[in-house]
Design an enzyme around this catalytic site. Structure first.
Site, PDB file in Angstrom:
ATOM      1  N   HIS A  98      -0.411  -4.582   8.351  1.00  0.00           N
ATOM      2  CA  HIS A  98      -0.060  -4.001   7.049  1.00  0.00           C
ATOM      3  C   HIS A  98       1.450  -3.974   6.914  1.00  0.00           C
ATOM      4  O   HIS A  98       2.179  -3.946   7.906  1.00  0.00           O
ATOM      5  CB  HIS A  98      -0.626  -2.584   6.912  1.00  0.00           C
ATOM      6  N   HIS A 100       4.590  -1.829   5.168  1.00  0.00           N
ATOM      7  CA  HIS A 100       5.009  -0.558   4.555  1.00  0.00           C
ATOM      8  C   HIS A 100       6.044  -0.866   3.472  1.00  0.00           C
ATOM      9  O   HIS A 100       6.925  -1.704   3.675  1.00  0.00           O
ATOM     10  CB  HIS A 100       5.712   0.338   5.574  1.00  0.00           C
TER      11      HIS A 100
HETATM   12  P1  AMP Z   1       1.787   1.727  11.718  1.00  0.00           P
HETATM   13  O1  AMP Z   1       2.257   2.860  12.595  1.00  0.00           O
HETATM   14  O2  AMP Z   1       2.863   0.766  11.312  1.00  0.00           O
HETATM   15  O3  AMP Z   1       0.584   1.034  12.335  1.00  0.00           O
HETATM   16  O4  AMP Z   1       1.346   2.408  10.360  1.00  0.00           O
HETATM   17  C1  AMP Z   1       0.104   2.964  10.153  1.00  0.00           C
HETATM   18  C2  AMP Z   1       0.226   3.824   8.937  1.00  0.00           C
HETATM   19  O5  AMP Z   1      -1.062   4.065   8.422  1.00  0.00           O
HETATM   20  C3  AMP Z   1       0.871   5.190   9.205  1.00  0.00           C
HETATM   21  O6  AMP Z   1       2.046   5.314   8.419  1.00  0.00           O
HETATM   22  C4  AMP Z   1      -0.219   6.189   8.807  1.00  0.00           C
HETATM   23  O7  AMP Z   1       0.297   7.322   8.166  1.00  0.00           O
HETATM   24  C5  AMP Z   1      -1.078   5.355   7.867  1.00  0.00           C
HETATM   25  N1  AMP Z   1      -2.478   5.758   7.796  1.00  0.00           N
HETATM   26  C6  AMP Z   1      -3.327   5.981   8.830  1.00  0.00           C
HETATM   27  N2  AMP Z   1      -4.542   6.322   8.370  1.00  0.00           N
HETATM   28  C7  AMP Z   1      -4.472   6.294   7.013  1.00  0.00           C
HETATM   29  C8  AMP Z   1      -5.392   6.551   5.956  1.00  0.00           C
HETATM   30  N3  AMP Z   1      -6.668   6.914   6.210  1.00  0.00           N
HETATM   31  N4  AMP Z   1      -4.961   6.435   4.683  1.00  0.00           N
HETATM   32  C9  AMP Z   1      -3.687   6.082   4.421  1.00  0.00           C
HETATM   33  N5  AMP Z   1      -2.766   5.831   5.372  1.00  0.00           N
HETATM   34  C10 AMP Z   1      -3.147   5.936   6.646  1.00  0.00           C
END
Ligand code: AMP
Ligand code: ZN
Length: 147
Positions: A98, A100
């Site tokens: 993903h 950001h």
């Molecule tokens: P990363 O640390 O780059 O893998 O980012 C994962 C992101 O996903 C984090 O910023 C979390 O806050 C976000 N995240 C995890 N679970 C959810 C969810 N159910 N809905 C929206 N965001 C989420």
């Protein structure tokens, strides 16, 4: 294998959906750096950027572009960041690739703590040569498949 982002894409679990195209879904991050912090998630499950198919890249980046424009317009931003964490060592916590996109504000005190290095002697040239050689190795099979 269960994946929270696959469950969001199939609407098994709820999320605040912002945008969707044929390749990607964009949602609000549940723990935002700033309000409006968005995620762009490819609809196909890929562990990290290296697994993403080249046929998906433009659709994913089109979603990043649209959501960035929307954030700038909605919050009258002067700037924003987009980034992706690839691998636990890089801070990845959800292993479905993903991107950001997060608003930035003056004096918001968000920064990577960087200890910048200098290249010694020929190290810059050597480093570039190693990477160019890896790129040549990568493109060999591609070039062969086009002939
Ligand atoms: P990363 O640390 O780059 O893998 O980012 C994962 C992101 O996903 C984090 O910023 C979390 O806050 C976000 N995240 C995890 N679970 C959810 C969810 N159910 N809905 C929206 N965001 C989420
Ligand atoms: Zn997934």
């Amino acid at each position: 294998m269960s994946c929270i982002f696959c469950d969001i894409i199939t609407r098994k679990i709820p999320a605040e959906i912002l945008y969707e195209n044929e390749c990607a879904l964009s949602i609000l991050d549940i723990n935002p750096i700033h309000y409006g912090h968005a995620l762009i998630i490819p609809k196909r499950h890929h562990r990290d950027f290296l697994e993403v198919g080249t046929d998906e890249l433009s659709g994913i980046m089109q979603a990043v572009h649209t959501v960035s424009h929307a954030l700038v317009k909605a919050f009258k931003l002067e700037g924003f960041n987009f980034f992706a964490n690839n691998g636990a060592v890089a801070g990845q916590s959800v292993f479905h690739f993903h991107i950001h996109v997060t608003p930035r504000y003056h004096n918001d005190n968000i920064r990577f703590v960087l200890h910048l290095k200098r290249y010694e002697m020929k190290a810059m040239e050597e480093t570039a040569a190693i990477i160019r050689s890896a790129i040549t190795d990568l493109s060999m099979p591609l070039m062969r498949s086009h002939t």
